[in-house]
Design an enzyme around this catalytic site. Structure first.
Site, mmCIF file in Angstrom:
data_model
loop_
_atom_site.group_PDB
_atom_site.id
_atom_site.type_symbol
_atom_site.label_atom_id
_atom_site.label_comp_id
_atom_site.label_asym_id
_atom_site.label_seq_id
_atom_site.Cartn_x
_atom_site.Cartn_y
_atom_site.Cartn_z
ATOM 1 N N LEU A 9 -8.471 -8.562 -0.292
ATOM 2 C CA LEU A 9 -7.981 -8.122 0.714
ATOM 3 C C LEU A 9 -7.849 -6.792 0.984
ATOM 4 O O LEU A 9 -7.354 -6.050 0.075
ATOM 5 C CB LEU A 9 -6.441 -8.710 0.654
ATOM 6 C CG LEU A 9 -6.376 -10.351 0.615
ATOM 7 C CD1 LEU A 9 -5.137 -10.996 0.840
ATOM 8 C CD2 LEU A 9 -7.507 -11.153 1.605
ATOM 9 N N ALA A 10 -8.227 -6.168 2.125
ATOM 10 C CA ALA A 10 -8.532 -4.699 1.783
ATOM 11 C C ALA A 10 -8.688 -4.147 3.278
ATOM 12 O O ALA A 10 -9.083 -3.228 3.681
ATOM 13 C CB ALA A 10 -9.659 -4.088 1.229
ATOM 14 N N ARG A 16 2.099 3.597 4.573
ATOM 15 C CA ARG A 16 2.819 4.302 3.755
ATOM 16 C C ARG A 16 2.133 5.561 3.040
ATOM 17 O O ARG A 16 2.860 6.729 2.401
ATOM 18 C CB ARG A 16 3.719 3.616 2.906
ATOM 19 C CG ARG A 16 4.615 2.797 3.527
ATOM 20 C CD ARG A 16 5.264 1.474 2.828
ATOM 21 N NE ARG A 16 3.926 0.394 2.677
ATOM 22 C CZ ARG A 16 4.283 -0.689 2.088
ATOM 23 N NH1 ARG A 16 5.521 -0.925 1.395
ATOM 24 N NH2 ARG A 16 3.527 -1.743 2.233
ATOM 25 N N GLN A 73 -11.490 -8.387 9.610
ATOM 26 C CA GLN A 73 -10.175 -9.035 10.228
ATOM 27 C C GLN A 73 -10.070 -8.393 11.420
ATOM 28 O O GLN A 73 -9.557 -7.021 11.578
ATOM 29 C CB GLN A 73 -9.014 -8.889 9.185
ATOM 30 C CG GLN A 73 -7.835 -9.709 9.624
ATOM 31 C CD GLN A 73 -6.588 -9.328 8.666
ATOM 32 O OE1 GLN A 73 -6.833 -8.608 7.811
ATOM 33 N NE2 GLN A 73 -5.580 -10.030 9.138
ATOM 34 N N THR A 79 -1.296 -11.042 5.425
ATOM 35 C CA THR A 79 -2.432 -11.512 4.401
ATOM 36 C C THR A 79 -2.933 -12.958 4.281
ATOM 37 O O THR A 79 -4.146 -13.157 4.306
ATOM 38 C CB THR A 79 -1.680 -11.267 2.946
ATOM 39 O OG1 THR A 79 -0.500 -11.803 3.139
ATOM 40 C CG2 THR A 79 -1.582 -10.018 2.429
ATOM 41 N N GLY A 140 7.473 -9.088 -2.958
ATOM 42 C CA GLY A 140 7.732 -10.370 -2.675
ATOM 43 C C GLY A 140 8.413 -10.931 -3.997
ATOM 44 O O GLY A 140 8.090 -10.573 -5.006
ATOM 45 N N GLU A 155 9.473 -12.557 0.489
ATOM 46 C CA GLU A 155 9.186 -11.379 0.988
ATOM 47 C C GLU A 155 10.419 -10.434 0.835
ATOM 48 O O GLU A 155 11.545 -10.852 1.451
ATOM 49 C CB GLU A 155 8.546 -11.196 2.235
ATOM 50 C CG GLU A 155 7.051 -11.639 2.178
ATOM 51 C CD GLU A 155 6.264 -10.732 1.031
ATOM 52 O OE1 GLU A 155 6.065 -9.712 0.975
ATOM 53 O OE2 GLU A 155 5.783 -11.693 0.240
ATOM 54 N N TYR A 354 -25.487 29.182 -3.976
ATOM 55 C CA TYR A 354 -25.401 28.851 -2.455
ATOM 56 C C TYR A 354 -25.614 30.173 -1.742
ATOM 57 O O TYR A 354 -24.797 31.137 -1.912
ATOM 58 C CB TYR A 354 -23.829 28.012 -2.293
ATOM 59 C CG TYR A 354 -23.456 27.806 -0.741
ATOM 60 C CD1 TYR A 354 -24.442 26.822 -0.231
ATOM 61 C CD2 TYR A 354 -22.407 28.339 -0.281
ATOM 62 C CE1 TYR A 354 -24.100 26.698 1.089
ATOM 63 C CE2 TYR A 354 -22.214 28.028 0.827
ATOM 64 C CZ TYR A 354 -22.640 27.114 1.657
ATOM 65 O OH TYR A 354 -22.542 26.673 2.758
#
Ligand code: UD1
Ligand code: CA
Length: 419
Positions: A9-10, A16, A73, A79, A140, A155, A354
């Site tokens: 799951l990402a 935050r 998604q 989730t 949770g 949760e 460079y």
């Protein structure tokens, strides 16, 4: 043995983190967060891996190695919704499904293997990972009955005062039988407070219908750390850094002071090499055997260092190859340089790689002696056993022949060095 497929799951933004970059792409020890989780997924024997992407999915997809499936998604509805969006990935599948979160970089393959094993020997519908932590805020909580059996995951936002005192938390790692998962996820309802579908609600659903749910606890609290903000990121980096250093020590590398040594996750270092304090070695670096690196050295990506090389204090090397027994012992900078064997790089040498537009290559052949304070304005070729005088400024395009001697500002080729 049963088949194993993994869903990572990402899709979340990682609000935050306060960042424009998707959370799972934030680097820790030189590697994006999601890479650590992918590695665990592979190591435990996943036959197929699917990442659920959402926020900036194109960017995250680009970072995934070949062979990893991804789905998008559409709306980040929680989730459970994320798992549902991988329905096509699970279509017709009847084996076990491992679900991981992309933001738990400290999770180890040993623990996940233990989880899968317990799931299979117990013949459970679901087995999930818990951790006992000092500060469970935000996680949770695991609700257990009198006999200790799991009843639900609550949760943080929905937990009562009493439930919030529970120190056992959900890490976010689950093993399901696919048919059980497919069936139970249909019953997950929208959480009224967060307006999301919680995967964690599935536990209560399974227990309610009499299915077996078991748990495995992480050996340490830190393993369950889910990265939600920059402070978590720093905590995970500190733990991973010590793990990386420990591995090197196990493999025969001397780390003089682990407290001040920073080595990225994908670095290779040979036996009997010594890394002195205050050294930073970034990702995509290979260092041979019997080298001495630091103190105060910085080895940057794309650098390959052969055996018996010394890179000393205040030396910086970037996208550079150093041949066997080459010495670069004092403050100097080599960028985009191809350096042969037994070359001496004097104190204060700089490759000016460079030109404001392009990065240019400096070639320094075997046995060359680059005098102190030489400035090599790339592209430059220094021939075999050639010498540059102290303070020499070598103009771009200069080709110093084998055994040639160049001195002055700008550098003039004087003569050939005697053998
Ligand atoms: C979740 C768990 C919590 C657990 C914690 C562990 C739920 C409801 N809660 O909370 O029990 O203690 O992880 O770290 O599952 N994601 C999606 N799509 C979404 C929402 C999230 O793919 O719509 C992904 C995120 O990118 C992340 C993972 O799921 O990788 C977890 O999401 P996050 O928002 O961090 O969940 P937590 O609130 O930490
Ligand atoms: Ca999280």
């Amino acid at each position: 043995m049963k088949d194993l497929r993994t869903i990572i799951l990402a899709a979340g933004k990682g609000t935050r983190m306060k960042s424009q970059v998707p959370k799972v792409l934030h680097p820790v020890c030189g590697r994006p967060l999601i890479q650590y989780v992918l590695e665990v997924a592979k190591a435990v024997g996943s036959l197929k891996i699917c990442a659920v992407l959402g926020y900036q999915h194109e960017l995250v997809r680009q970072s995934l190695p070949k062979g990893i499936v991804s789905v998008v998604q559409k709306n980040l509805l929680g989730t459970a919704d994320a798992v549902k969006s991988a329905a096509a990935f699970l279509k017709g599948y009847r084996g076990d499904v491992l679900i991981l979160c992309g933001d738990t970089p400290l999770l180890t393959k040993e623990t996940v293997k233990r989880l899968i094993q317990k799931h299979r020997t117990a013949k459970a519908a679901c087995t999930f990972l818990t951790a006992v932590v000092d500060d469970p805020t935000g996680y949770g909580r695991i609700i257990r009955g009198k006999a200790g059996a799991v009843l639900a995951i609550r949760e943080h936002k929905d937990a009562t005062e009493v439930e919030r005192n529970i120190g056992e938390i959900n890490v976010g790692v689950y093993c399901f039988g696919c048919p059980e998962l497919r069936e139970a996820i249909k019953s997950v309802k929208l959480n009224p407070k967060k307006k999301e579908f919680y995967l964690t609600d599935i536990i209560e659903i399974l227990v309610g219908q009499g299915s077996l749910v078991t748990t495995v606890e992480t050996p340490s609290a830190q393993e369950g750390l889910g990265i939600n903000d920059r402070e978590d990121l720093a905590v995970s980096a500190a733990v991973l850094r010590q793990r990386i250093l420990k591995n090197f020590m196990v493999e025969g590398v001397t780390i003089v002071d682990p407290q001040t040594t920073y080595i990225a996750a994908d670095v290779k270092i040979g036996e009997d090499t010594t890394i002195h304090p205050f050294t930073v070695i970034e990702n995509d670096v290979r260092i041979g055997k019997n080298c001495v690196i630091g103190p105060f050295a910085r080895v940057r990506p794309g650098t390959k260092i052969a055996d018996e090389v010394q890179v000393g204090n205040f030396a910086e090397v970037s996208r550079t190859h150093l041949g066997k027994q080459t010495l670069m012992k004092h403050f100097s900078f080599l960028g985009d340089a191809r350096v042969g064997v037994k070359v001496n790089i004097g104190a204060g040498v700089v490759t000016a790689n460079y030109d404001g537009k392009n990065k240019n290559v400096t070639q320094i052949a075997d046995g060359a002696f680059v005098g102190s304070d030489s400035i090599l304005i790339a592209p430059v070729k220094v021939g075999k056993k050639a010498i540059t005088g102290a303070g020499c400024v070598v103009k771009p395009g200069t080709v110093i022949p084998p055994q040639g001697v160049i001195v002055g500002v700008p550098g003039r080729i004087l003569r050939r060095r005697k053998d």
